[in-house]
Design an enzyme around this catalytic site. Structure first.
Site, PDB file in Angstrom:
ATOM      1  N   ASP D 266     -29.920  41.137  92.207  1.00 42.69           N
ATOM      2  CA  ASP D 266     -28.633  41.770  91.925  1.00 42.69           C
ATOM      3  C   ASP D 266     -28.333  42.993  92.781  1.00 42.69           C
ATOM      4  O   ASP D 266     -27.181  43.436  92.826  1.00 42.69           O
ATOM      5  CB  ASP D 266     -28.561  42.174  90.445  1.00 42.69           C
ATOM      6  N   GLY D 309     -23.864  35.001  96.407  1.00 47.30           N
ATOM      7  CA  GLY D 309     -23.955  35.938  97.528  1.00 47.30           C
ATOM      8  C   GLY D 309     -25.190  36.805  97.481  1.00 47.30           C
ATOM      9  O   GLY D 309     -25.206  37.910  98.007  1.00 47.30           O
ATOM     10  N   LYS D 310     -26.249  36.337  96.830  1.00 49.45           N
ATOM     11  CA  LYS D 310     -27.425  37.178  96.664  1.00 49.45           C
ATOM     12  C   LYS D 310     -28.552  36.814  97.630  1.00 49.45           C
ATOM     13  O   LYS D 310     -29.314  37.663  98.059  1.00 49.45           O
ATOM     14  CB  LYS D 310     -27.943  37.070  95.227  1.00 49.45           C
ATOM     15  N   VAL D 311     -28.674  35.543  97.920  1.00 51.50           N
ATOM     16  CA  VAL D 311     -29.790  35.075  98.741  1.00 51.50           C
ATOM     17  C   VAL D 311     -29.242  34.199  99.854  1.00 51.50           C
ATOM     18  O   VAL D 311     -28.420  33.318  99.614  1.00 51.50           O
ATOM     19  CB  VAL D 311     -30.788  34.265  97.881  1.00 51.50           C
TER      20      VAL D 311
END
Lengths: 361, 361, 361, 361
Positions: D266, D309-311
């Site tokens: 996050d 859109g985190k990894v």
């Protein structure tokens, strides 16, 4: 869109047990918890099983193991007298091992295919998928057809899968599909060949349920109303039970569950049915990720099998792991410990040849 | 320590599909996520499969389902024309369904037995355990012996499991093991009986791998050197393929994976081997908790099967659930929606009887 | 390529417990095996827990449950006095429940998105995916920003998550996000609102680990060097322990594992640390598919928790199922049995308000 | 019945990464299928992550890993500059690592305890069980009490878990719980100590949910109405986000899922909330046996995280294995390949000390 050639360009390569001395790793893992300790204990039980030279070792195979790169490891077990009989799904022995013996390969599938996104495209290209692995379906059809021809070449009568697979081994020798024949014929070593040469019987209790089945269907279709080859699953069970009678001390090394697990466990009861007070399997190991909580046999504990009088409680170990991780460690430990150095191989096929002669009188 | 009688005092009771109208529940679940939505979609596909009266419905059974209380549900499917053929492990059909048809029961095991703590004690008492369920091993031996007698009563030749199981159905009728015969004989309804009466063929592709196998071993042992009954697994595959040829539109309702799943999927390829361009299974549902990530067939997705040309992509649904929860919902939806009201039952055994006659000419 | 509007057009709809009387189904399932029987036993334990009016019921939530269609079910539990406190992951309470209270929806994702094939495309469209469910990331940013504003509106000091979530409830009332305010404001019922009105405290022990966390980060960034709101996880634990002291008989209804499971179990030990010989949780149910064999807490059995002195062995039940299938059955049984008819609701928030006053003196 | 001393006589011993050169094994596994290939690819991504010297490596820990024999391995990662920050459950860091730093041990439990058969007996003896591992509850109470004392020794104000754990490191040094102090004090190396000395920050986002929580509860109880230590989970998130801002290229090595996985992922969004267009985590590995099909975060794929859109999708790998098997292979590969030879360690605690100073102005 990728071409078939592009998709089938990275062959699966089989792990070589001899190259990886995992003995120190196993010794470290036995002081840990969870799967590490379970794996170490399983490795130790396999070591005990092999050092107990009275013990006949039955290897059970379920799941797509050969396609995953475990063929050479199993060949090594057979050639090193670390296995006396094999009970397997048909796919491992026919569609995968015999298929590779015919000089075909399995291929690495890109990660993007793993969850099914490209399956329609693969269908078009005649590429079959096993999770993250590809197979050329046209080559698989050649395998089917080879089995059809072997079936046609046999004298019409009921065969155990064991007898049939022995014929497959003979076919490999006759057709130069051996490492000795080598480059000229594309020959390689295989489980079917090694087992043939080492007199290790292989049983596939649901033998129609594989590439061989397609050959059988074609054969029986052509022979309607005439004598034909049939595949007697009762004979399989009878033969495997004979081995238990001839060699009362037994151990199980089970990869996955399914029919092979159940079938091999049940011979204790079958021996009993024949009036012999057979001992339970003295040693038992199972590698699986199947859950116990749905009550299915594949994930059922070996303790549960002991309530049925099939497996002894003293030396049993479930290992919770996918097999490509755990089997090289368990088998590698026994290999590098030379646990089988006093073993000569039970040559069990010879016992069964004698049973066969009696039967055919 | 509890006595055997104390341990075997709470019989498993079978769920009655007719009593539980889950239609509104399924309608609510289709707007949710995860297994609820998957279950609802599977229920809808089963509904479509049944309304498509051209479609032959093949029910696949793996895992210990009958012992778990699903016998009556499956009997209802057979008697309501909601299933046209069954492919199963031997255990479900013989050790569990036929066993209960002989008036025996499965029993609820206390929670403390679930993980194996009492297995040594159970061994002493001749109680067999399936996870949280008990079986009286002495009763199971009677079942084994009944199968032995049925085997002995047959004309010696190769039988498909389907033919043999039909004989088991005939035996039940002849011996008053029917609901009509009722209280006098302890007769109850069973899958083997219902399938016999409704001409629904049952296949067990690894048929020796169950209680019947013990009967076969005893039979073949006594008949050494003489004509004997054999169980031809190739014939099973041939027969099931004939059904695909006779009825091109097919759907699969699969509980668990294993051999039944593979076997039923493979008939598309087998039809192709016989020169018929068979259509893929048009509908397919599988209920399982098997993981996809170990590459084994049981957990392999139906999308993967489509790369093999076995299952069509349009109407397929995997349901991630243990079967005792999901099957009553999926089957109950179709039952209470009367999805099969226009179906008459395919009477597939009659097609196979004709195949048999041809073969035996 | 689909547009964002096309992808977000089928909202998740929440199951209504009142519509599905599963009592007969549960009664049938208690005579079966595996998950059916476990589910039935869990339903019975929940019934007992509620009839034992001394018992305070703590509901634990982990996994994405609200997005899956379980919001209304949990609201019903709160409004029907079937739950006295909630311990949850932040995502369920803030990103999902409060998010829907702001009039936003979760959406059904097509099956083809489930395994990640479209994730790059979704990224472009600012659509977030939870397995088979979509969220509009732009709406989620509004939720983040709302939390930021609520944080800014508070007096700077350490807050338990419970205190903060109560402020979220007050905010909903003040801003017309209630069913009463209705269509004018898009108000709907929600767990945060129902818990606020029914004085049911909600704890999120890892409260920064959700949409609220983004608000906190923004708030603390702006207030550097000045008094600021902080989120005191120690205070959460202190408060929940106070509830155990005030109400010694407790039961746990746990959906999933993780921090909520551990946190709620640990208050028995915490009470002990405060010198009170607290009784173990008298009743405990957990619904999970987590495996026990990796040793992680989420799948650890309730028996294991009893070795820690946290959970009593008498009335505990693990249910092996994905929650969207099992929870409607377990909760629905107690709802339609009117198990809570003698309960008034513990109004536990009032106890904690008194604790708060003491602390702030 | 065994005595406590008999039950606690085989200490868990921690695997030493330096002793097992798994590089050839990993090289063989990359040509196989399933978990073997996934493990090999994960090992390669970890190698890349470390060779990319811009990359800050965040290690996430969930599940009982230290008790399982993985402490020394993680200490080695910290001391070899192979990890720049740790996000963990409290249990790993406090109840297990700090506990062992206090000279206590975890113990091997006999197989017969694994499924709960002896839990009532263990309760009597004050032995706590984690699956197949025992802990002396009396020793754990000493750990709780030590944490209580450390809490009492601090200036009353909100602390991030990171700040608190740094104080735990300082306490170890001050009290001779170091390898240097050695035999006199029973000092050993530990993660808390190594991280303290190497300036590797450790975050426990649900910090009350562990042995430390009991200390906090006792502390806050005594200080009611007075200034007290609080544990600010918002500050944790703020600090971890600062690291992302200071060091934009990041990689995740995640063991298990839960709060640590979510929290670390996050920070990309949190950075965005602070107005910085942060890049996604460039590398990501997760070892887990959690299922994807229940929609819970722990088993959710890294592809799913990319929709948020985190990894980044390019270098991510899920490894389906219990951690005691896969982590020694993945971490051992990078260790013996000397992947970190050009790394100096990011000394991230120093960045955060500066943040702290600003805040406290």
């Amino acid at each position: 869109m990728a071409t078939k050639k592009e998709l089938l360009n990275r062959p699966i390569q089989h792990l070589d047990l001899a190259q990886h001395n995992v003995v120190p790793l196993v010794e470290a893992m036995q002081h840990m918890a969870y799967s590490a300790r379970d794996t170490a204990r399983a490795a130790n039980i396999y070591d005990m099983m092999l050092r107990d030279t009275d013990c006949g070792v039955i290897l059970c195979l379920a799941g797509s193991l050969i396609s995953a790169g475990l063929q050479k490891l199993i060949v090594t077990l057979v050639r090193s007298n670390m296995v006396d009989a094999i009970v397997s799904t048909g796919a491992n022995i026919v569609d995968q091992d015999f298929f590779e013996a015919l000089s075909f390969n399995h291929y690495i599938a890109g990660d993007e295919y793993k969850y099914g996104a490209g399956d329609a495209e693969l269908r078009e290209l005649m590429i079959d998928r096993i999770y993250d692995t590809f197979i050329d379906e046209e080559e698989l059809r050649i395998c089917d057809e080879t089995l059809h021809q072997i079936t046609n070449s046999l004298q019409p009568r009921p065969y155990s899968s064991r007898e049939f697979i022995r014929e497959m081994g003979a076919w490999l020798v006759k057709n130069g599909k051996t490492p000795q024949a080598g480059s000229k014929t594309g020959g390689r070593d295989s489980i079917v060949l090694a087992a043939y040469e080492k007199n290790v019987p292989i049983f596939c209790p649901a033998f129609s349920d594989c590439s061989a089945g397609f050959g059988f269907v074609a054969h029986q279709h052509e022979r309607q109303g005439k004598p034909m080859v049939s595949i007697d699953s009762a004979k399989d069970f009878y033969e495997l039970t004979q081995l238990k009678l001839a060699n009362p001390t037994t151990g199980l090394l089970m990869i996955g569950g399914g029919v092979p697990k159940n079938f091999a466990q049940d011979i204790v009861v079958a021996a009993d049915v024949l009036g012999v007070d057979a001992s339970m399997h003295k040693y038992a190991i199972q590698i699986t990720v199947a859950d116990a909580r749905d009550g299915a046999l594949s994930g059922s504990t070996l303790k549960e099998a002991s309530s049925w009088g099939k497996v002894d409680l003293t030396y049993e170990q479930m290992v919770y792991s996918e097999a490509t991780l755990a089997l090289p460690i368990i088998a590698g430990y026994a290999y590098h410990k030379q646990s089988a150095s006093s073993r000569k191989g039970k040559q069990w096929s010879q016992i069964l040849d004698k049973v066969q002669e009696t039967v055919e009188v």
